[in-house]
Every structure is written in structure tokens, then in C-alpha cells.
Design a protein around this motif. Sequence first.
Motif, PDB file in Angstrom:
ATOM      1  N   LEU A  94      61.292  56.876  17.904  1.00 12.91           N
ATOM      2  CA  LEU A  94      61.315  55.554  17.297  1.00 12.91           C
ATOM      3  C   LEU A  94      62.557  54.882  17.874  1.00 12.91           C
ATOM      4  O   LEU A  94      63.677  55.313  17.608  1.00 12.91           O
ATOM      5  CB  LEU A  94      61.477  55.721  15.791  1.00 12.91           C
ATOM      6  CG  LEU A  94      60.547  55.037  14.821  1.00 12.91           C
ATOM      7  CD1 LEU A  94      59.131  54.960  15.328  1.00 12.91           C
ATOM      8  CD2 LEU A  94      60.601  55.734  13.479  1.00 12.91           C
ATOM      9  N   VAL A  95      62.368  53.850  18.685  1.00 18.17           N
ATOM     10  CA  VAL A  95      63.511  53.284  19.400  1.00 18.17           C
ATOM     11  C   VAL A  95      63.953  51.950  18.814  1.00 18.17           C
ATOM     12  O   VAL A  95      63.132  51.063  18.565  1.00 18.17           O
ATOM     13  CB  VAL A  95      63.172  53.090  20.893  1.00 18.17           C
ATOM     14  CG1 VAL A  95      64.300  52.369  21.610  1.00 18.17           C
ATOM     15  CG2 VAL A  95      62.912  54.432  21.538  1.00 18.17           C
ATOM     16  N   CYS A  96      65.255  51.837  18.616  1.00 15.31           N
ATOM     17  CA  CYS A  96      65.823  50.610  18.103  1.00 15.31           C
ATOM     18  C   CYS A  96      66.919  50.102  19.024  1.00 15.31           C
ATOM     19  O   CYS A  96      67.828  50.840  19.374  1.00 15.31           O
ATOM     20  CB  CYS A  96      66.400  50.878  16.727  1.00 15.31           C
ATOM     21  SG  CYS A  96      67.544  49.626  16.190  1.00 15.31           S
ATOM     22  N   LYS A 104      71.854  45.132  12.152  1.00 14.49           N
ATOM     23  CA  LYS A 104      70.566  45.657  12.575  1.00 14.49           C
ATOM     24  C   LYS A 104      70.633  47.176  12.602  1.00 14.49           C
ATOM     25  O   LYS A 104      69.662  47.846  12.256  1.00 14.49           O
ATOM     26  CB  LYS A 104      70.219  45.101  13.955  1.00 14.49           C
ATOM     27  CG  LYS A 104      68.755  45.246  14.311  1.00 14.49           C
ATOM     28  CD  LYS A 104      68.423  44.509  15.595  1.00 14.49           C
ATOM     29  CE  LYS A 104      67.017  44.873  16.063  1.00 14.49           C
ATOM     30  NZ  LYS A 104      66.736  44.388  17.424  1.00 14.49           N
ATOM     31  N   LYS A 107      70.283  48.485   9.082  1.00 14.13           N
ATOM     32  CA  LYS A 107      68.910  48.262   8.652  1.00 14.13           C
ATOM     33  C   LYS A 107      67.997  49.343   9.250  1.00 14.13           C
ATOM     34  O   LYS A 107      67.167  49.929   8.570  1.00 14.13           O
ATOM     35  CB  LYS A 107      68.455  46.871   9.134  1.00 14.13           C
ATOM     36  CG  LYS A 107      67.134  46.395   8.553  1.00 14.13           C
ATOM     37  CD  LYS A 107      66.627  45.171   9.304  1.00 14.13           C
ATOM     38  CE  LYS A 107      65.299  45.466   9.984  1.00 14.13           C
ATOM     39  NZ  LYS A 107      64.920  44.519  11.037  1.00 14.13           N
ATOM     40  N   TYR A 108      68.211  49.621  10.523  1.00 17.26           N
ATOM     41  CA  TYR A 108      67.363  50.588  11.199  1.00 17.26           C
ATOM     42  C   TYR A 108      67.604  52.013  10.719  1.00 17.26           C
ATOM     43  O   TYR A 108      66.690  52.812  10.635  1.00 17.26           O
ATOM     44  CB  TYR A 108      67.548  50.518  12.706  1.00 17.26           C
ATOM     45  CG  TYR A 108      66.426  49.774  13.345  1.00 17.26           C
ATOM     46  CD1 TYR A 108      65.227  50.412  13.618  1.00 17.26           C
ATOM     47  CD2 TYR A 108      66.539  48.428  13.621  1.00 17.26           C
ATOM     48  CE1 TYR A 108      64.181  49.733  14.177  1.00 17.26           C
ATOM     49  CE2 TYR A 108      65.493  47.732  14.180  1.00 17.26           C
ATOM     50  CZ  TYR A 108      64.317  48.387  14.456  1.00 17.26           C
ATOM     51  OH  TYR A 108      63.268  47.687  15.016  1.00 17.26           O
ATOM     52  N   VAL A 111      65.514  52.320   7.857  1.00 16.75           N
ATOM     53  CA  VAL A 111      64.113  52.474   8.251  1.00 16.75           C
ATOM     54  C   VAL A 111      63.871  53.906   8.709  1.00 16.75           C
ATOM     55  O   VAL A 111      62.881  54.530   8.321  1.00 16.75           O
ATOM     56  CB  VAL A 111      63.751  51.494   9.388  1.00 16.75           C
ATOM     57  CG1 VAL A 111      62.384  51.828   9.960  1.00 16.75           C
ATOM     58  CG2 VAL A 111      63.789  50.062   8.897  1.00 16.75           C
ATOM     59  N   GLN A 113      65.357  56.522   7.788  1.00 16.51           N
ATOM     60  CA  GLN A 113      65.307  57.410   6.631  1.00 16.51           C
ATOM     61  C   GLN A 113      63.964  57.280   5.905  1.00 16.51           C
ATOM     62  O   GLN A 113      63.359  58.265   5.509  1.00 16.51           O
ATOM     63  CB  GLN A 113      66.461  57.099   5.673  1.00 16.51           C
ATOM     64  CG  GLN A 113      66.642  58.203   4.659  1.00 16.51           C
ATOM     65  CD  GLN A 113      67.528  57.827   3.490  1.00 16.51           C
ATOM     66  OE1 GLN A 113      67.862  58.660   2.682  1.00 16.51           O
ATOM     67  NE2 GLN A 113      67.896  56.561   3.386  1.00 16.51           N
ATOM     68  N   GLU A 114      63.510  56.054   5.760  1.00 18.46           N
ATOM     69  CA  GLU A 114      62.230  55.843   5.087  1.00 18.46           C
ATOM     70  C   GLU A 114      61.066  56.427   5.889  1.00 18.46           C
ATOM     71  O   GLU A 114      60.080  56.876   5.319  1.00 18.46           O
ATOM     72  CB  GLU A 114      61.995  54.348   4.867  1.00 18.46           C
ATOM     73  CG  GLU A 114      63.031  53.728   3.945  1.00 18.46           C
ATOM     74  CD  GLU A 114      62.668  52.315   3.517  1.00 18.46           C
ATOM     75  OE1 GLU A 114      63.270  51.821   2.570  1.00 18.46           O
ATOM     76  OE2 GLU A 114      61.766  51.706   4.134  1.00 18.46           O
ATOM     77  N   MET A 115      61.214  56.408   7.197  1.00 21.08           N
ATOM     78  CA  MET A 115      60.168  56.987   8.038  1.00 21.08           C
ATOM     79  C   MET A 115      60.279  58.507   8.063  1.00 21.08           C
ATOM     80  O   MET A 115      59.460  59.174   8.672  1.00 21.08           O
ATOM     81  CB  MET A 115      60.277  56.466   9.480  1.00 21.08           C
ATOM     82  CG  MET A 115      59.942  55.003   9.656  1.00 21.08           C
ATOM     83  SD  MET A 115      58.212  54.652   9.345  1.00 21.08           S
ATOM     84  CE  MET A 115      57.447  55.471  10.736  1.00 21.08           C
ATOM     85  N   ARG A 116      61.312  59.018   7.426  1.00 24.11           N
ATOM     86  CA  ARG A 116      61.543  60.469   7.388  1.00 24.11           C
ATOM     87  C   ARG A 116      61.636  61.079   8.780  1.00 24.11           C
ATOM     88  O   ARG A 116      61.038  62.124   9.059  1.00 24.11           O
ATOM     89  CB  ARG A 116      60.419  61.155   6.588  1.00 24.11           C
ATOM     90  CG  ARG A 116      60.269  60.690   5.146  1.00 24.11           C
ATOM     91  CD  ARG A 116      61.463  61.053   4.299  1.00 24.11           C
ATOM     92  NE  ARG A 116      61.266  60.788   2.869  1.00 24.11           N
ATOM     93  CZ  ARG A 116      61.736  59.713   2.233  1.00 24.11           C
ATOM     94  NH1 ARG A 116      62.431  58.794   2.883  1.00 24.11           N
ATOM     95  NH2 ARG A 116      61.536  59.562   0.935  1.00 24.11           N
TER      96      ARG A 116
ATOM     97  N   PRO B  48      62.250  55.101  -0.427  1.00 23.70           N
ATOM     98  CA  PRO B  48      60.811  55.387  -0.531  1.00 23.70           C
ATOM     99  C   PRO B  48      60.241  55.908   0.784  1.00 23.70           C
ATOM    100  O   PRO B  48      60.675  55.487   1.853  1.00 23.70           O
ATOM    101  CB  PRO B  48      60.196  54.043  -0.895  1.00 23.70           C
ATOM    102  CG  PRO B  48      61.216  53.022  -0.499  1.00 23.70           C
ATOM    103  CD  PRO B  48      62.544  53.688  -0.646  1.00 23.70           C
ATOM    104  N   GLN B  50      57.967  55.976   3.723  1.00 20.60           N
ATOM    105  CA  GLN B  50      57.008  55.119   4.428  1.00 20.60           C
ATOM    106  C   GLN B  50      55.750  55.898   4.767  1.00 20.60           C
ATOM    107  O   GLN B  50      54.683  55.310   4.941  1.00 20.60           O
ATOM    108  CB  GLN B  50      57.629  54.571   5.715  1.00 20.60           C
ATOM    109  CG  GLN B  50      58.602  53.435   5.514  1.00 20.60           C
ATOM    110  CD  GLN B  50      57.950  52.226   4.879  1.00 20.60           C
ATOM    111  OE1 GLN B  50      56.728  52.061   4.929  1.00 20.60           O
ATOM    112  NE2 GLN B  50      58.766  51.395   4.261  1.00 20.60           N
ATOM    113  N   GLU B  83      61.045  44.826  21.627  1.00 19.40           N
ATOM    114  CA  GLU B  83      61.690  45.434  20.463  1.00 19.40           C
ATOM    115  C   GLU B  83      62.237  44.360  19.538  1.00 19.40           C
ATOM    116  O   GLU B  83      62.120  44.433  18.316  1.00 19.40           O
ATOM    117  CB  GLU B  83      62.820  46.364  20.929  1.00 19.40           C
ATOM    118  CG  GLU B  83      63.221  47.427  19.920  1.00 19.40           C
ATOM    119  CD  GLU B  83      64.169  46.907  18.873  1.00 19.40           C
ATOM    120  OE1 GLU B  83      64.303  47.557  17.830  1.00 19.40           O
ATOM    121  OE2 GLU B  83      64.770  45.848  19.062  1.00 19.40           O
ATOM    122  N   LEU B  93      58.888  50.563  16.936  1.00 20.61           N
ATOM    123  CA  LEU B  93      58.319  50.921  18.233  1.00 20.61           C
ATOM    124  C   LEU B  93      58.331  52.423  18.465  1.00 20.61           C
ATOM    125  O   LEU B  93      59.367  53.073  18.353  1.00 20.61           O
ATOM    126  CB  LEU B  93      59.148  50.243  19.329  1.00 20.61           C
ATOM    127  CG  LEU B  93      58.588  49.018  20.021  1.00 20.61           C
ATOM    128  CD1 LEU B  93      57.850  48.131  19.061  1.00 20.61           C
ATOM    129  CD2 LEU B  93      59.714  48.262  20.713  1.00 20.61           C
TER     130      LEU B  93
END
Lengths: 348, 348
Positions: A94-96, A104, A107-108, A111, A113-116, B48, B50, B83, B93
Motif C-alpha cells: 500500500l503506497v503513500c 498526510k 493520516k496515512y 489508514v 492501521q485501519e487496513m491492518r 475500526p 477496514q 496517488e 493504491l
Amino acid sequence: MQVKIKDVAKMAGVSVTTVSRVLNGEKYVKDDLKEKVNKVIEELGYAPSQIARSLVRKKTNLIGVIVPDLTSSFYSTILSSIEDRASVNGYNLLVCNISEDIDKEYKYLNVFQEMRVEGIIIMHEKINEQIRAFIHKINTPVIFSSVKPMDQKFVSVIIDDYEAAYEATRYLIELGHEAIGFIGGDMRDITSGQNRYSGYRNAMSDRGKKLVFEHIRFGDYKVQSGYDQMKEMLSAGNRPSAVFAVSDDMAVGAMNCIRDHHLRVPEDIAVIGFDGSQLTELVRPTLTSMEQPIHEMGRVTMDVLLKLIGGETLPDGDVILKHRLMIRESSQSRSEQTNEAEETNKNT
Amino acid sequence: MQVKIKDVAKMAGVSVTTVSRVLNGEKYVKDDLKEKVNKVIEELGYAPSQIARSLVRKKTNLIGVIVPDLTSSFYSTILSSIEDRASVNGYNLLVCNISEDIDKEYKYLNVFQEMRVEGIIIMHEKINEQIRAFIHKINTPVIFSSVKPMDQKFVSVIIDDYEAAYEATRYLIELGHEAIGFIGGDMRDITSGQNRYSGYRNAMSDRGKKLVFEHIRFGDYKVQSGYDQMKEMLSAGNRPSAVFAVSDDMAVGAMNCIRDHHLRVPEDIAVIGFDGSQLTELVRPTLTSMEQPIHEMGRVTMDVLLKLIGGETLPDGDVILKHRLMIRESSQSRSEQTNEAEETNKNT
DNA sequence: CTGAAAGCGCTTACAG
DNA sequence: CTGAAAGCGCTTACAG
């Protein structure tokens, strides 16, 4: 509507358990059932949902990567070998791309963490208190690549930036240069800012070379800033006979600036860069550079992270990779410079 | 063990439904409950999943991207703006670097499907029958960026490569060049291979210029192949006075080769590239190039894909972006070449 | 405004 | 070797 395991089971006349078993290659499924199920899977174009699978297995096979600037060849090359290793080990990236935007980044991280994600790679060291706290809080392994933030707890895969910069400077001194200019990085960066500057400074003073205020400047690692800082240096009068820039991009900017001032590299001013990017062989004259093992860095980062994910306890501290001075055309000894300059004068 | 919604509910003394409601910012939750829940979330550091959310909502907010080569500045710049747009729109992504490995591409396409990505971006046109069939089969929107495979059904965001190459060649012709060399791409690529070659060829023949067999060569878009092809061209005798390379990387390689043969750009041979990459301003002389709107290309790709994901029906056909010739130092009129060459001779 | 219950699409003990 | 059932961590009608 996506076809699901239930559809496959129904059409094959078996239970979802059995379908699941052939999906996961378990034994204890009779060959004829296996065949039938596989045929139905093929027919229906069934692809099991990793989402559902992740939920029950508590394993996402996801790695989050935070890149400061995707358009930089240095970072994208590291990313490329990270991707390589990830892919081989069944992980997805998952690239940020944060492009200097610290909000950002935070925030990422959330994300991720939420995406585990199972692990996080960060190629950026200007982390703030919020991010530091976050990293300490989560129980997902985090690793820094090519940078080292100011926190002993975090593990980094880096080179010894101090030593590398020291050696690069020493190399120029050994070539006979006295006045060696320096284009540094952001002093808020430990590795590429502070350590490289210290290496330069100490190499100079250890050999009894004077630090000239006008010859020491700081940029942002990019081509343009190398150009700008070199311009300032040249406009200060008493120009250096060599310049050490702590990124290849800045070194190229400096070379361009030197040329635009109708001076030559290395005949009038020798230039040496840092990183070992693709640029070094692509510009003319080719650029001498203190190289980081870019591909290895990506590979090792991923390998260490995988161990961390696997629960291995690694020896404390950072992973230090070897740097290497690659001598090319842009550097030249001071004496050769003088000779050539004289010869050139004769011709004019 | 990750904390879950149930833990939050228990500790806050409410139902999971209520927690879910404050998580999703629904109204119809009394302020005091909302506060209490938020406090517990904070305390527990709850994030939470995702994964679970995706499963029930049937929405992953994931986009799969296939990049042929992450170390290429052209692709990584497009990726960077993709991105950017993805992030702004709440999408993440999943990036795959295939590095010419077609099997890896197919494997990743399957992973993308299993991950239930909502859309797929491909920056690679050498797709095989298996991949073509796959794309037709799945009901996930697929879009090609900067390339166009040989299938009318697929939508691409591209420039008019034929026209761009035609104009680049015409520009050289208008400068007075007669013998214009060409370093093309892979003829299996429609856009960057075939179309650019056709543009060159037709521009030449439309103006009555002869195509010289030895002046037409094909590389793989990279610096080294530009160098190699240029070398071949020069060793053939009767050298061209200008060369058009269909990538900036190859143009830079060609420039380096020309220099290594003790010839000058543009005084002896003018060079023009294609793409408008960062290199153009970074090399000396700066490189004239037929520019693609790289950033816009990434942005538009993502925007179109988001519309596709949103179920909008778009007008048939590809999205064609505008190219632009950026004239820099590496190109020069034929007459100036002659003059300068003579002057140089006088000085010798 | 709030909660119990069903369900998203899988895997995995458990029983047979 | 095979299947019924529980459960992964959420959201969303549905009922109150």
C-alpha cells in the motif's frame, strides 16, 4: 455480483468447507471432488475474497509504505526493490506519497492501521511528536529505510552517513584540494543533514583544512537547490576548487551552475555527489559519488521487516549497510587541475 | 490483540450499534453518548477494521496499479499524481512493479481481483491473450495510462503519439535538416512504438525527405539503448544532422554517445527527445522534447477511473491529452550548425 | 434516539 | 475424507 464460495459449493454439489479445502490446497479431499470443484471454479471464474479471508485469518499480507517523493529516483528505486521482495514473499504494498506533507503522513499511518497492514516502512525522518507517539502505540512493526529519526527505539536500515561523508571529503583532500565547498541537506535531518555535515567538517579539521563560511551551504537535496547554492558560493568570490554535495541531484545542479558560469568540471572545480543514483552515469562528465547500496537497502529493509512480522527478535540497533566511493570523471586532483588550466591558457 | 468495536461498546456501556453510529458520524446519537464513546475510543486507541467494514459494505477503496518500471522517472511521476488524486478521493493504491515480467502482471491482476480492488490502472501495453481475456471477464473497471493496447474495448488516457511524432519530425525538417535519424521504441508497442514511428516516417515522406535505412534504429526507451543505437548510427558513416529519439532517456543516451565521439550537440547533431521528463532540464545542453502532460495524465487517469467506478457511462473511446513541443538547447537549425562548424574550424 | 439480530464471505475446530 | 456450525469485526435494516 461477484461469485462466492457458496455458489461454487452449490454448483459442485459439495459443502463450502470442501471448496475451502481445495482452495487452500489441503489434503484429505478425494481427487474426484477436487477435480469437480476446480472445474466449477474455472467455469465460474471464481476468485476467493482476500477481504473475507483476512478477516478470519487475521492476516492481510499488506505492507504500508510511506515515500517522501515518488518522483525522486532515489526513493522510487528503493521502493522498486522493496516491491520485489514483498512480491516474492506474497505481500502487497500500500503506497503513500506524502510529498513533504506531514499531515498526510499521519493520516496515512492511521489508514495503514485501519487496513491492518502487517508492517510499515517509512522513508522519511522529519516525524513529529504525534507520529512518534503513534508509532510507539501501535503494535505493528515499523521500520525506517535510508533515514533515521531522532528516536533510539526505532529501527533503521541505513549507511553510516557520518563515515561516508568523512571519506568523501577525505578523498577530495587527498586529491590535493584545500578549499572544498559543501552543499549539505536539511539540518533537521539526522542522517542526511547533520551526520553528513559532521563528516565533512571533521574530515576537514582533522587534516587541518580551514572551513570557509561562504563555502558551506545547505539545500533540499534537489537539483534546483544544488544549482542555487552553487551560484551563491560562486558569487562569494574566492571559489573552491572542489565541491561535495550530499545528494547526486544537488551535485548535478552544482555542475550545471558551474558550467553556466563558464567554468569546467573537473578542470576548474571538481564535484562529488552522494547516493549513487542513475544520474551519476548519465550526466557528462559522469559524476563521482559516495554511493549508498540503493537496491540492497530496499531488499534488506523488506527482509528485516518480514522477520519483525514473523516475531523474530533481532539484535538491537540499526542495520548499517556499506557505502562505497565510486570515482568517475567529475573529480580530479588539484594538481591536474592546475596543469590543465595552464595548458588551456596556452591554447587561448 | 487489536481492540475491537465490542470492547469499545462494553467499556462505554452502549451497544456496538451505537459505537458504529458515532464511528460513521451518523446523527441520531445523543451528544452525551457520543462523547462517552469518543472518549473510550481515544483511551483504547481504537481504529475500526477496514477489512471488516469492506466485507459488509462491499467497498474496499482500493485501486490496483501496475507499473512497468518504478525506477523510470516517467512512470513514477505519473504514479505520483495518480496517488495524489486517489488520496484526495479517499482511495488507497496497491502498487505492483512488474519490470517486464508478464507472468507477474497476470499474477497481480489476480491478486487485485482477490483483494476486490474497485479499479485497475495499467501503464503497460504488451498484454497477452490471457491478460486480455482476464480484463474482459472481470467486472472491475480497468484503464490504461500513457499506453494503448491492441484492443478497441479498453480505454486509455494518452496523447496522440502519431501526431506528436509527426510534429517533432516536422520541427526538425523546418529547421532545415535533411538527414534526420530516428531512434524508435519497441514495435510491439502501438503507441510509443508503431505510432511514433509512423509519425516520423510520414512527416519525412510528406516533405520529400528520404528515409535512410542506417538512420532508423529501435531501442527499449532506456538511456543505454539510446547510446547503443546512436553508436550504430554513427558507425554507419554518413551521419545525420539531427536525431529524434522517442524517449528522453534514449535522447540523453544519444547525446552522450555523440559527445563521446567528439561531436557536439547541437552544433554537429541536433537531438530531440520525447516525454518531457525531469531529465530535459537537467542535462547540458538542455534537451528539446515533445512533452507529454505527465502530471495531467496521472490526474486524468484517476479521475476517469473514479467516474467509471461511480458507474458513469463515459463517451466511447480514449481520452486524448495535448502534447507540446518544448524547445531547448539541444536542437538547432541546420544553417546555424554549418556556420558554427565553420567558425570552429577557423579557430582550430 | 437505541439495541438485538442478521449477514458480509470466508476458515477452522469439531464431530462423524 | 466430509460437512454443519461458529466466528472473524464490522454495518444495517428492523423494531421499539
